[in-house]
Write a protein that holds these residues in place. Structure first.
Motif, PDB file in Angstrom:
ATOM      1  N   ASP A  64     -14.683 -25.265 -16.130  1.00 43.83           N
ATOM      2  CA  ASP A  64     -13.344 -25.278 -16.730  1.00 43.83           C
ATOM      3  C   ASP A  64     -13.281 -24.680 -18.437  1.00 43.83           C
ATOM      4  O   ASP A  64     -12.414 -24.652 -18.960  1.00 43.83           O
ATOM      5  CB  ASP A  64     -12.932 -26.739 -16.593  1.00 43.83           C
ATOM      6  N   ALA A  65     -14.524 -24.768 -18.727  1.00 43.15           N
ATOM      7  CA  ALA A  65     -14.689 -24.427 -20.216  1.00 43.15           C
ATOM      8  C   ALA A  65     -14.433 -23.063 -20.415  1.00 43.15           C
ATOM      9  O   ALA A  65     -15.178 -22.185 -19.768  1.00 43.15           O
ATOM     10  CB  ALA A  65     -15.998 -24.698 -20.720  1.00 43.15           C
ATOM     11  N   PRO A  66     -13.460 -22.330 -21.001  1.00 41.22           N
ATOM     12  CA  PRO A  66     -13.007 -20.834 -20.864  1.00 41.22           C
ATOM     13  C   PRO A  66     -14.394 -20.081 -21.523  1.00 41.22           C
ATOM     14  O   PRO A  66     -14.539 -18.826 -21.190  1.00 41.22           O
ATOM     15  CB  PRO A  66     -12.044 -20.765 -22.028  1.00 41.22           C
ATOM     16  N   GLU A  67     -15.035 -20.589 -22.584  1.00 38.36           N
ATOM     17  CA  GLU A  67     -16.366 -19.946 -23.104  1.00 38.36           C
ATOM     18  C   GLU A  67     -17.354 -19.855 -22.134  1.00 38.36           C
ATOM     19  O   GLU A  67     -18.501 -18.955 -22.128  1.00 38.36           O
ATOM     20  CB  GLU A  67     -16.901 -20.682 -24.321  1.00 38.36           C
ATOM     21  N   ASN A  68     -17.220 -20.364 -20.809  1.00 41.04           N
ATOM     22  CA  ASN A  68     -18.213 -20.409 -19.697  1.00 41.04           C
ATOM     23  C   ASN A  68     -17.999 -19.326 -18.676  1.00 41.04           C
ATOM     24  O   ASN A  68     -18.720 -19.296 -17.710  1.00 41.04           O
ATOM     25  CB  ASN A  68     -18.637 -21.634 -19.222  1.00 41.04           C
ATOM     26  N   ALA A  69     -16.837 -18.615 -18.611  1.00 44.39           N
ATOM     27  CA  ALA A  69     -16.129 -18.069 -17.660  1.00 44.39           C
ATOM     28  C   ALA A  69     -17.124 -17.064 -17.327  1.00 44.39           C
ATOM     29  O   ALA A  69     -17.521 -16.633 -16.134  1.00 44.39           O
ATOM     30  CB  ALA A  69     -14.834 -17.420 -18.090  1.00 44.39           C
ATOM     31  N   SER A  70     -17.511 -16.142 -18.196  1.00 45.64           N
ATOM     32  CA  SER A  70     -18.535 -14.917 -17.790  1.00 45.64           C
ATOM     33  C   SER A  70     -19.730 -15.490 -17.106  1.00 45.64           C
ATOM     34  O   SER A  70     -20.307 -14.811 -16.162  1.00 45.64           O
ATOM     35  CB  SER A  70     -18.922 -14.178 -19.194  1.00 45.64           C
ATOM     36  N   TYR A  71     -20.503 -16.336 -17.775  1.00 47.22           N
ATOM     37  CA  TYR A  71     -21.603 -17.087 -16.930  1.00 47.22           C
ATOM     38  C   TYR A  71     -21.183 -17.449 -15.563  1.00 47.22           C
ATOM     39  O   TYR A  71     -22.132 -17.107 -14.484  1.00 47.22           O
ATOM     40  CB  TYR A  71     -22.088 -18.394 -17.738  1.00 47.22           C
ATOM     41  N   THR A  72     -20.211 -18.045 -15.319  1.00 47.17           N
ATOM     42  CA  THR A  72     -19.908 -18.600 -14.016  1.00 47.17           C
ATOM     43  C   THR A  72     -19.307 -17.567 -13.145  1.00 47.17           C
ATOM     44  O   THR A  72     -19.954 -17.464 -11.910  1.00 47.17           O
ATOM     45  CB  THR A  72     -18.612 -19.579 -13.933  1.00 47.17           C
ATOM     46  N   GLY A  73     -18.596 -16.449 -13.558  1.00 43.76           N
ATOM     47  CA  GLY A  73     -18.408 -15.269 -13.018  1.00 43.76           C
ATOM     48  C   GLY A  73     -19.654 -14.492 -12.344  1.00 43.76           C
ATOM     49  O   GLY A  73     -19.902 -14.093 -11.128  1.00 43.76           O
ATOM     50  N   ALA A  74     -20.638 -14.343 -13.254  1.00 38.17           N
ATOM     51  CA  ALA A  74     -21.860 -13.609 -12.825  1.00 38.17           C
ATOM     52  C   ALA A  74     -22.710 -14.531 -11.954  1.00 38.17           C
ATOM     53  O   ALA A  74     -23.210 -14.063 -11.222  1.00 38.17           O
ATOM     54  CB  ALA A  74     -22.608 -13.291 -14.345  1.00 38.17           C
ATOM     55  N   LEU A  75     -22.736 -15.727 -12.095  1.00 31.93           N
ATOM     56  CA  LEU A  75     -23.226 -16.554 -11.079  1.00 31.93           C
ATOM     57  C   LEU A  75     -22.739 -16.340  -9.811  1.00 31.93           C
ATOM     58  O   LEU A  75     -23.610 -16.311  -8.664  1.00 31.93           O
ATOM     59  CB  LEU A  75     -23.219 -18.154 -11.604  1.00 31.93           C
ATOM     60  N   LEU A  76     -21.552 -16.525  -9.737  1.00 32.12           N
ATOM     61  CA  LEU A  76     -20.781 -16.658  -8.288  1.00 32.12           C
ATOM     62  C   LEU A  76     -21.153 -15.385  -7.620  1.00 32.12           C
ATOM     63  O   LEU A  76     -20.929 -15.065  -6.348  1.00 32.12           O
ATOM     64  CB  LEU A  76     -19.247 -17.051  -8.273  1.00 32.12           C
ATOM     65  N   SER A  77     -20.881 -14.246  -8.507  1.00 29.53           N
ATOM     66  CA  SER A  77     -21.213 -12.775  -7.913  1.00 29.53           C
ATOM     67  C   SER A  77     -22.365 -12.416  -7.103  1.00 29.53           C
ATOM     68  O   SER A  77     -22.371 -11.448  -6.516  1.00 29.53           O
ATOM     69  CB  SER A  77     -21.070 -11.728  -9.007  1.00 29.53           C
ATOM     70  N   ARG A  78     -23.348 -13.177  -7.256  1.00 26.51           N
ATOM     71  CA  ARG A  78     -24.727 -12.951  -6.673  1.00 26.51           C
ATOM     72  C   ARG A  78     -24.648 -13.143  -5.317  1.00 26.51           C
ATOM     73  O   ARG A  78     -23.617 -13.618  -4.765  1.00 26.51           O
ATOM     74  CB  ARG A  78     -25.698 -14.082  -7.052  1.00 26.51           C
ATOM     75  N   GLN A  79     -25.276 -12.072  -4.739  1.00 30.94           N
ATOM     76  CA  GLN A  79     -25.365 -11.801  -3.440  1.00 30.94           C
ATOM     77  C   GLN A  79     -25.369 -12.824  -2.500  1.00 30.94           C
ATOM     78  O   GLN A  79     -24.727 -13.097  -1.206  1.00 30.94           O
ATOM     79  CB  GLN A  79     -26.244 -10.685  -2.949  1.00 30.94           C
ATOM     80  N   LYS A  80     -26.232 -13.956  -2.761  1.00 30.49           N
ATOM     81  CA  LYS A  80     -26.144 -15.349  -2.030  1.00 30.49           C
ATOM     82  C   LYS A  80     -25.015 -16.035  -1.896  1.00 30.49           C
ATOM     83  O   LYS A  80     -25.103 -17.118  -1.330  1.00 30.49           O
ATOM     84  CB  LYS A  80     -27.597 -15.975  -2.372  1.00 30.49           C
ATOM     85  N   TYR A  81     -24.252 -15.832  -2.991  1.00 31.66           N
ATOM     86  CA  TYR A  81     -23.098 -16.743  -3.231  1.00 31.66           C
ATOM     87  C   TYR A  81     -21.830 -15.894  -2.748  1.00 31.66           C
ATOM     88  O   TYR A  81     -21.500 -15.781  -1.561  1.00 31.66           O
ATOM     89  CB  TYR A  81     -22.772 -17.078  -4.438  1.00 31.66           C
ATOM     90  N   LEU A  82     -21.034 -15.304  -3.368  1.00 32.55           N
ATOM     91  CA  LEU A  82     -19.912 -14.694  -3.190  1.00 32.55           C
ATOM     92  C   LEU A  82     -19.979 -13.010  -2.734  1.00 32.55           C
ATOM     93  O   LEU A  82     -19.510 -12.461  -2.109  1.00 32.55           O
ATOM     94  CB  LEU A  82     -18.612 -14.703  -4.206  1.00 32.55           C
TER      95      LEU A  82
END
Length: 396
Positions: free
Chosen positions: A252-270
């Motif tokens: 939920d922390a705006p400053e972490n959005a890029s990290y969360t997005g990059a993590l979720l974009s991995r092939q084994k996730y989204l």
């Protein structure tokens, strides 16, 4: 990015957690990848599943211990509406909002034009556009027992549209919705992020309504656990709740959005472009009307009033019968007491009541909590209905 380092991680009982390729699986993924589960003494395995039917079957037959789930589906599993019954608990909510109603680009433009020309709400404009149509409009939902089904039906009904007569609902897994729209099998869908954004980027569809256009800060995904596993592993359950609460704060922390997005974009996730994922993350979105929320507005608390609203809507649309004791079922599944007990070491504010009035607030407001009140976001329904469940202080 602030990541809490591991401090003497302890091994614990294995917890197999199922999830789908959706943005609001983020808390479970972050808790796994950043070691929150391990630090809280829970040995977890995240298992990506292709559909909600898979999640339901594996929970029912014991191939999963827990899952990121749709609350109505948890009730269906508990009641045995899909076959085998499995007792579940929801000791933690995971997200608010994040769904979209997406129509083909042509139909979306027509609906918006009619709404602007006639000065009428979008659901009513859709009804005008469908007038004279010989067959129902095919729209997809992700599962019959889904938040999407209930929210979409609610939204359509405000425009006088009736499922079966004006609209035909069909089930399509979220990750296949864009493909179905592109092929012409459906004219639109209601699904969670990032699939509405993916449809827009592919030129296949446009979003005409988001969760907040139907119910502001609507509850979306929850964390469901097999009741037997929870009973046999009480300390691990508390650890899992704490890990998910910590992950919710991070997401939920705006400053972490890029990290969360990059993590979720991995092939084994989204396995999709991180920019599409960012479109619904706090701090990553240009538009602010379709965000998933993971911590603010008590997003992780399992409100019994949310459970009762879902059950009332399930009864409204004949998904459950009148013989179901909704109050008892909500109390049995939604376990705010377990959430309170688990989060004490975190020192976070927790609501004092298990239920609240839903739909009464146009702006931010505060709810009683300990040790400090919690700032809540607006919670209006699109038809301005107010839902009044039974409210009572919890045993502290």
């Amino acid at each position: 990015m602030s990541v809490v380092p591991l401090k003497n991680p302890r091994s614990g009982p294995r917890m197999r957690i199922g999830f789908l390729r959706l943005t609001d699986s983020a808390p479970a993924i972050v808790a796994q990848e950043f070691g929150y589960f391990a630090e809280e003494g829970v040995d977890t395995e995240l298992l990506e599943e292709p559909s909600w039917a898979n999640i339901a079957d594996k929970l029912a037959y014991g191939f999963l211990d827990a899952a990121v789930i749709l609350p109505p589906l948890a009730f269906a599993i508990e009641l045995g509406l899909r076959g085998v019954s499995q007792k579940l608990i929801i000791p933690c909510n995971l997200s608010l909002g994040g769904n979209t109603v997406t129509l083909s680009r042509e139909l979306a433009a027509q609906v918006r034009g009619t709404s602007a020309k006639d000065g009428i709400p979008l659901p009513r404009a859709l009804a005008v556009c469908l007038a004279g149509r010989e067959t129902p409009l095919p729209l997809a939902i992700v599962h019959a027992y889904s938040t999407h089904n209930l929210l979409l039906r609610y939204w359509l009904a405000t425009g006088g549209l009736e499922v079966g007569r004006d609209v035909l609902l069909t089930v399509v897994p979220p990750a296949r919705a864009v493909e179905a729209l592109q092929s012409g099998q459906i004219a639109g869908f209601c699904a969670g992020a990032p699939w509405g954004e993916i449809a827009a980027r592919a030129g296949a569809g446009d979003t005409i309504a988001a969760s907040d256009d139907i119910w502001q800060n609507a509850p979306e995904k929850a964390f469901a656990v097999r009741a037997r596993w929870a009973e046999e592993n009480p300390d691990a359950l508390k650890g899992a709740i704490r890990a998910l609460a910590r992950a919710g704060q991070f997401c939920d922390a705006p400053e972490n959005a890029s990290y969360t997005g990059a993590l979720l974009s991995r092939q084994k996730y989204l396995g999709v472009d991180s920019h599409a994922i960012l479109s619904s993350l706090p701090g990553g979105a240009i538009r602010q009307d379709n965000l998933s929320h993971f911590w603010g507005s008590a997003a992780t608390f399992p409100w019994r009033s949310h459970a009762l609203w879902f059950l009332k809507q399930m009864a409204r649309w004949n998904l459950i019968g009148g013989e179901v004791d909704q109050g008892a079922l909500a109390a049995r599944v939604y376990r705010g007491d377990l959430y309170r007990a688990a989060t004490v070491p975190l020192g976070v504010s927790v609501p004092l009541a298990d239920a609240k009035t839903e739909g009464a607030h146009d702006a931010t407001w505060q709810i009683e909590a300990a040790p400090e009140p919690i700032l809540m976001g607006p919670d209006r329904f699109c038809d301005r209905t107010v839902f009044e469940p039974f409210t009572a202080p919890a045993d502290l």
